[in-house]
Design an enzyme around this catalytic site. Structure first.
Site, PDB file in Angstrom:
ATOM      1  N   LYS A 106       0.994  -0.736  -0.179  1.00  0.00           N
ATOM      2  CA  LYS A 106      -0.261  -0.095  -0.060  1.00  0.00           C
ATOM      3  C   LYS A 106       1.231   1.138  -0.258  1.00  0.00           C
ATOM      4  O   LYS A 106       0.515   2.111  -0.425  1.00  0.00           O
ATOM      5  CB  LYS A 106      -0.729  -0.206   1.262  1.00  0.00           C
ATOM      6  CG  LYS A 106      -2.144   0.763   1.181  1.00  0.00           C
ATOM      7  CD  LYS A 106      -3.103   0.552   2.241  1.00  0.00           C
ATOM      8  CE  LYS A 106      -3.224  -1.176   1.971  1.00  0.00           C
ATOM      9  NZ  LYS A 106      -4.328  -0.673   3.786  1.00  0.00           N
ATOM     10  N   LYS A 118       1.660  -4.137  10.938  1.00  0.00           N
ATOM     11  CA  LYS A 118       0.623  -4.413  11.707  1.00  0.00           C
ATOM     12  C   LYS A 118       0.581  -4.968  12.758  1.00  0.00           C
ATOM     13  O   LYS A 118       1.813  -5.698  13.096  1.00  0.00           O
ATOM     14  CB  LYS A 118      -0.655  -5.328  10.773  1.00  0.00           C
ATOM     15  CG  LYS A 118      -2.035  -5.285  10.311  1.00  0.00           C
ATOM     16  CD  LYS A 118      -2.187  -3.578   9.689  1.00  0.00           C
ATOM     17  CE  LYS A 118      -3.809  -3.645   9.415  1.00  0.00           C
ATOM     18  NZ  LYS A 118      -4.091  -2.505   8.830  1.00  0.00           N
ATOM     19  N   ASN A 233     -15.942   2.406  11.211  1.00  0.00           N
ATOM     20  CA  ASN A 233     -15.395   3.676  10.928  1.00  0.00           C
ATOM     21  C   ASN A 233     -15.573   3.600   9.172  1.00  0.00           C
ATOM     22  O   ASN A 233     -15.092   4.973   8.592  1.00  0.00           O
ATOM     23  CB  ASN A 233     -13.560   4.194  11.194  1.00  0.00           C
ATOM     24  CG  ASN A 233     -13.137   5.147  10.680  1.00  0.00           C
ATOM     25  OD1 ASN A 233     -12.559   5.024   9.747  1.00  0.00           O
ATOM     26  ND2 ASN A 233     -13.083   6.474  11.293  1.00  0.00           N
TER      27      ASN A 233
HETATM   28  N1  LIG Z   1      -9.691   2.613   9.947  1.00  0.00           N
HETATM   29  C1  LIG Z   1      -8.403   3.097   9.139  1.00  0.00           C
HETATM   30  O1  LIG Z   1      -8.276   3.888   9.142  1.00  0.00           O
HETATM   31  C2  LIG Z   1      -8.575   2.038   7.753  1.00  0.00           C
HETATM   32  C3  LIG Z   1      -9.534   0.510   7.557  1.00  0.00           C
HETATM   33  N2  LIG Z   1      -9.377  -0.990   6.975  1.00  0.00           N
HETATM   34  C4  LIG Z   1      -9.711  -1.409   6.883  1.00  0.00           C
HETATM   35  O2  LIG Z   1     -10.819  -1.754   7.021  1.00  0.00           O
HETATM   36  C5  LIG Z   1     -11.896  -2.150   7.387  1.00  0.00           C
HETATM   37  C6  LIG Z   1     -12.882  -1.609   8.487  1.00  0.00           C
HETATM   38  O3  LIG Z   1     -11.799  -1.244   9.441  1.00  0.00           O
HETATM   39  P1  LIG Z   1     -12.759   0.358  10.310  1.00  0.00           P
HETATM   40  O4  LIG Z   1     -14.071   0.833   9.632  1.00  0.00           O
HETATM   41  O5  LIG Z   1     -11.487   0.695  10.589  1.00  0.00           O
HETATM   42  O6  LIG Z   1     -13.419  -1.087  11.223  1.00  0.00           O
HETATM   43  P2  LIG Z   1     -14.316  -0.753  12.658  1.00  0.00           P
HETATM   44  O7  LIG Z   1     -14.060  -1.600  13.925  1.00  0.00           O
HETATM   45  O8  LIG Z   1     -14.193   0.817  12.828  1.00  0.00           O
HETATM   46  O9  LIG Z   1     -15.762  -1.200  11.971  1.00  0.00           O
HETATM   47  C7  LIG Z   1     -16.119  -2.938  11.769  1.00  0.00           C
HETATM   48  C8  LIG Z   1     -17.192  -3.002  10.891  1.00  0.00           C
HETATM   49  O10 LIG Z   1     -17.009  -4.257  10.002  1.00  0.00           O
HETATM   50  C9  LIG Z   1     -18.434  -4.962  11.302  1.00  0.00           C
HETATM   51  N3  LIG Z   1     -17.589  -6.593  11.393  1.00  0.00           N
HETATM   52  C10 LIG Z   1     -16.612  -6.486  12.319  1.00  0.00           C
HETATM   53  N4  LIG Z   1     -16.174  -8.522  11.875  1.00  0.00           N
HETATM   54  C11 LIG Z   1     -17.467  -9.163  10.890  1.00  0.00           C
HETATM   55  C12 LIG Z   1     -18.370  -9.775  10.544  1.00  0.00           C
HETATM   56  N5  LIG Z   1     -17.529 -11.032  10.967  1.00  0.00           N
HETATM   57  N6  LIG Z   1     -19.021  -9.789  10.047  1.00  0.00           N
HETATM   58  C13 LIG Z   1     -19.344  -8.923   8.875  1.00  0.00           C
HETATM   59  N7  LIG Z   1     -19.125  -7.674   9.792  1.00  0.00           N
HETATM   60  C14 LIG Z   1     -18.788  -7.908  10.491  1.00  0.00           C
HETATM   61  C15 LIG Z   1     -18.528  -4.270  12.422  1.00  0.00           C
HETATM   62  O11 LIG Z   1     -19.549  -4.603  13.032  1.00  0.00           O
HETATM   63  C16 LIG Z   1     -18.153  -2.867  12.215  1.00  0.00           C
HETATM   64  O12 LIG Z   1     -19.371  -2.749  11.750  1.00  0.00           O
HETATM   65  C17 LIG Z   1     -10.773  -3.373   8.051  1.00  0.00           C
HETATM   66  O13 LIG Z   1     -10.518  -4.762   7.359  1.00  0.00           O
HETATM   67  C18 LIG Z   1      -9.715  -2.866   8.162  1.00  0.00           C
HETATM   68  O14 LIG Z   1      -8.338  -3.120   7.923  1.00  0.00           O
HETATM   69  C19 LIG Z   1      -8.476  -0.313   5.603  1.00  0.00           C
HETATM   70  C20 LIG Z   1      -7.170   0.743   6.261  1.00  0.00           C
HETATM   71  C21 LIG Z   1      -7.845   1.495   7.269  1.00  0.00           C
HETATM   72  O1  LIG Z   2      -2.746   4.847   9.285  1.00  0.00           O
HETATM   73  C1  LIG Z   2      -2.197   3.852   8.988  1.00  0.00           C
HETATM   74  O2  LIG Z   2      -0.839   4.180   9.490  1.00  0.00           O
HETATM   75  C2  LIG Z   2      -2.127   2.283   8.792  1.00  0.00           C
HETATM   76  C3  LIG Z   2      -4.267   2.132   8.909  1.00  0.00           C
HETATM   77  C4  LIG Z   2      -3.980   0.800   8.271  1.00  0.00           C
HETATM   78  O3  LIG Z   2      -3.424  -0.411   9.033  1.00  0.00           O
HETATM   79  C5  LIG Z   2      -4.315   0.126   6.872  1.00  0.00           C
HETATM   80  O4  LIG Z   2      -4.443   0.469   6.034  1.00  0.00           O
HETATM   81  O5  LIG Z   2      -5.049  -1.112   6.878  1.00  0.00           O
END
Ligand SMILES: NC(=O)C1=CN([C@@H]2O[C@H](COP(=O)(O)OP(=O)(O)OC[C@H]3O[C@@H](n4cnc5c(N)ncnc54)[C@H](O)[C@@H]3O)[C@@H](O)[C@H]2O)C=CC1
Ligand SMILES: O=C(O)CCC(=O)C(=O)O
Length: 428
Positions: A106, A118, A233
Site C-alpha cells: 500500500k 501491522k 469507521n
Molecule cells: N480504519 C482505517 O483507517 C482503515 C481500515 N481499513 C480496513 O477496513 C476494514 C474496516 O475497518 P474499520 O471500519 O476501521 O473497523 P471498525 O471496527 O470501525 O468497524 C468494523 C465494522 O465491521 C463489522 N464487522 C466486524 N466483524 C464482522 C464480520 N465478521 N462480518 C461482518 N461485519 C463485521 C463491525 O460490526 C463494524 O461495523 C478493516 O478490514 C480494516 O482493516 C483499511 C484501511 C484503513
Molecule cells: O493509518 C495507518 O497508518 C494504517 C492504516 C491501516 O492499518 C491500513 O491501511 O490497513
C-alpha cells in the site's frame, strides 16, 4: 461497562483463513511478471520481524487475564514501518503478517516513505470495559516498546481500535521514553497532535476511487445502487458521503447481520442509531444475514469489514458490476479469478483503502514539523495522492494486461525491491 448483550454471533460468512497464503501467491505472480529473481519473492513473502507478546491485564473483577498480541514489521527498506493495530477475537499471527505485507505494498502504491507493519491483539473489545481496554492498550505498548517509535515503526487504528486507544498508547509510550513524541502513533485525537481529516480519510479515499471508477465506467453516482458490508469507521462515513451525493445505499452489514431495502436505506437514521462498534442491524426485526447481503443485486459492492468474505463459495453469486475493496483482503484469489471471468471489476484494497495511511503520513509530517494543516489542505492532498495512485495502477494494468489487483502489487513491489537492492540486501 461490559457489553454482554452484544454477543458475537458465529460468523455467517466464514472467511477463508489463509490471508498469508493469499498474499504470498499474488506476490509471487507479480514478482514473476516483473522478471525479478526468486530472492525478491523469498525476501518479501514474510515480515522481516515478527513479535508475539503476552499481555497480562488486571480485569475489573480483580483477576488477571493474559492476552496474546502481535506486531509484524514487513519491510523497512523504504523507511520506518507503518500500520494499524487490530483488536479482534479472530485475529491470527498469519493474518497480521499478511496485513503487514499489504501495508508495505500500500505504501508502495501510494509512494509513501514507509514500509508496512501491522499489529493485533486477540480480544473482544465489545466485552471489555473502558478501563480494561486502557490497561490492555498500555500493556501492548509496554510489550512492543523496543520495536516501535516515530522513526522505527508507527502504529495507527484498525478494526475495533480508535483515537482514544491511540491516545492511551501515545501516553504510555511518552511515559516510557520520558519525552513527548506525537509522531509515535497516528489516528490520535486532534488535541494530542492528530490530523484533521484522519477519521474520515479511509472512507474519503474509497469515495475518490469510486468516483474515478464511475467516470471510467460511465456510471452516474446519483441513483447508483451500493451495498456496503461494515458500518464502522470506514463503512459508516462512506455510507454517509454516498447518501449525501445521491447514491442509493441499498444494503449495509455489520457483525450481527445486515439491512437491505431496494429503495435505499435511511442512512442518517442508521448513523444516529449505530453503536460505537458500528452495529445497528440488531435494532431491526427484518435483518438479513451477511451472506444474503453480499449476494444481493447492486451496481457497486463494497466490503468494508473483514477479510475473505468474497470467496470461492459465493463468488459466482455476487451480482454487481464493481467490487471496491475497502476492507483489507476481502476477496480471495480464487474468487478474484471467478469475478474476472464474469467481467466484474475489482478495485484492490491496497489502492482503494489507502486514504487512511495517506492521512496518517500527513499526520506524522505535521507532528515532525510541529505545524498543522487545515482540513482543506489535508483533503486536497489526499485526493491528489488517491488520483495519482489510481492512474498508476490503472495504466500498469493496461500495460501488463493484468487485473487491477496484480497491477497494484506490481506498483507496490517495485520501490521495495529497488530499495532493498540499493541497500545491498538483495543482489540482482
Ligand atoms: N480504519 C482505517 O483507517 C482503515 C481500515 N481499513 C480496513 O477496513 C476494514 C474496516 O475497518 P474499520 O471500519 O476501521 O473497523 P471498525 O471496527 O470501525 O468497524 C468494523 C465494522 O465491521 C463489522 N464487522 C466486524 N466483524 C464482522 C464480520 N465478521 N462480518 C461482518 N461485519 C463485521 C463491525 O460490526 C463494524 O461495523 C478493516 O478490514 C480494516 O482493516 C483499511 C484501511 C484503513
Ligand atoms: O493509518 C495507518 O497508518 C494504517 C492504516 C491501516 O492499518 C491500513 O491501511 O490497513
Amino acid at each position: 461497562m461490559a457489553i454482554d448483550s452484544l454477543d458475537v454471533k458465529k460468523k455467517e460468512v466464514l472467511p477463508e483463513d489463509n490471508a498469508l497464503i493469499e498474499f504470498q501467491e499474488t506476490l509471487k505472480e507479480a514478482v514473476e511478471i516483473l522478471h525479478y529473481p526468486e530472492q525478491v519473492y523469498e525476501f518479501l513473502r514474510k515480515p522481516m520481524r515478527f513479535l508475539e507478546v503476552s499481555i497480562p491485564v488486571r480485569m475489573d473483577n480483580g483477576q488477571t487475564q493474559i492476552f496474546q498480541g502481535f506486531r509484524a514489521q514487513h519491510n523497512d527498506a523504504t523507511g520506518p514501518t507503518k500500520g494499524g493495530i487490530r483488536f479482534h477475537p479472530d485475529v491470527t499471527a498469519d493474518e497480521v503478517k499478511a496485513l503487514a505485507g499489504w501495508m508495505s505494498l500500500k505504501c508502495g502504491v501510494t509512494d509513501l516513505p514507509y514500509g508496512g507493519a501491522k499489529g493485533g491483539i486477540i480480544c473482544d473489545p465489545r466485552k471489555m470495559s473502558q478501563d480494561e481496554l486502557e490497561r490492555l492498550s498500555r500493556g501492548y505498548v509496554r510489550a512492543v516498546s523496543q520495536l516501535v517509535g516515530p522513526t522505527k515503526d508507527i502504529p495507527a487504528p484498525d478494526m475495533y481500535t480508535n483515537s482514544q486507544i491511540m491516545a492511551w498508547m501515545l501516553d504510555e509510550y511518552d511515559h516510557i521514553r520520558e519525552f513527548d513524541s506525537p509522531g509515535f502513533i497516528t489516528g490520535k485525537p486532534i488535541t494530542l497532535g492528530g490530523s484533521k481529516g484522519r477519521e474520515t480519510a479511509t472512507s474519503k479515499g474509497v469515495l475518490y476511487t469510486l468516483q474515478r471508477v464511475c467516470e471510467l465506467r460511465k456510471l452516474e453516482l446519483k441513483d447508483t445502487r451500493v451495498i456496503i458490508q461494515g458500518f464502522g469507521n470506514v463503512g459508516s462515513y462512506l455510507a454517509k458521503y454516498l447518501y449525501e451525493l445521491g447514491a442509493k445505499v441499498i444494503g449495509i452489514g455489520d457483525v450481527l447481520g445486515a439491512l437491505y431495502d431496494e429503495n435505499g436505506l435511511d442512512i442518517p437514521y442508521l448513523l444516529e442509531n449505530r453503536d460505537s462498534f458500528g452495529i445497528v442491524s440488531n435494532r431491526f426485526d427484518d435483518a438479513i444475514s451477511n451472506q444474503e447481503l453480499l449476494e444481493k443485486e447492486c451496481d457497486i459492492l463494497i466490503p468494508a469489514a473483514i477479510s475473505g468474505v468474497i470467496n470461492q463459495h459465493n463468488a459466482d453469486r455476487i451480482k454487481c458490476q464493481i467490487v471496491i475493496e475497502a476492507a483489507n483482503g476481502p476477496t480471495t484469489k480464487d474468487a478474484l479469478t471467478i469475478l474476472d471471468e464474469r467481467g466484474i471489476l475489482v478495485v484492490p484494497d491496497i489502492l482503494a483503502n489507502s486514504g487512511g495511511v495517506i492521512v496518517s503520513y500527513f499526520e506524522w509530517c505535521q507532528n515532525n514539523q510541529g505545524f498543522y494543516w487545515t482540513e482543506t489542505e489535508v483533503d486536497t492532498r489526499l485526493k491528489e495522492k488517491m488520483n495519482t495512485s489510481f492512474e498508476n495502477v490503472y495504466h500498469t494494468a493496461k500495460k501488463y494486461g493484468v487485473n487491477m489487483k496484480i497491477a497494484a502489487y506490481i506498483e507496490g513491489i517495485q520501490k521495495l525491491a529497488e530499495a532493498s537492492r540499493l541497500r545491498g540486501w538483495l543482489k540482482y
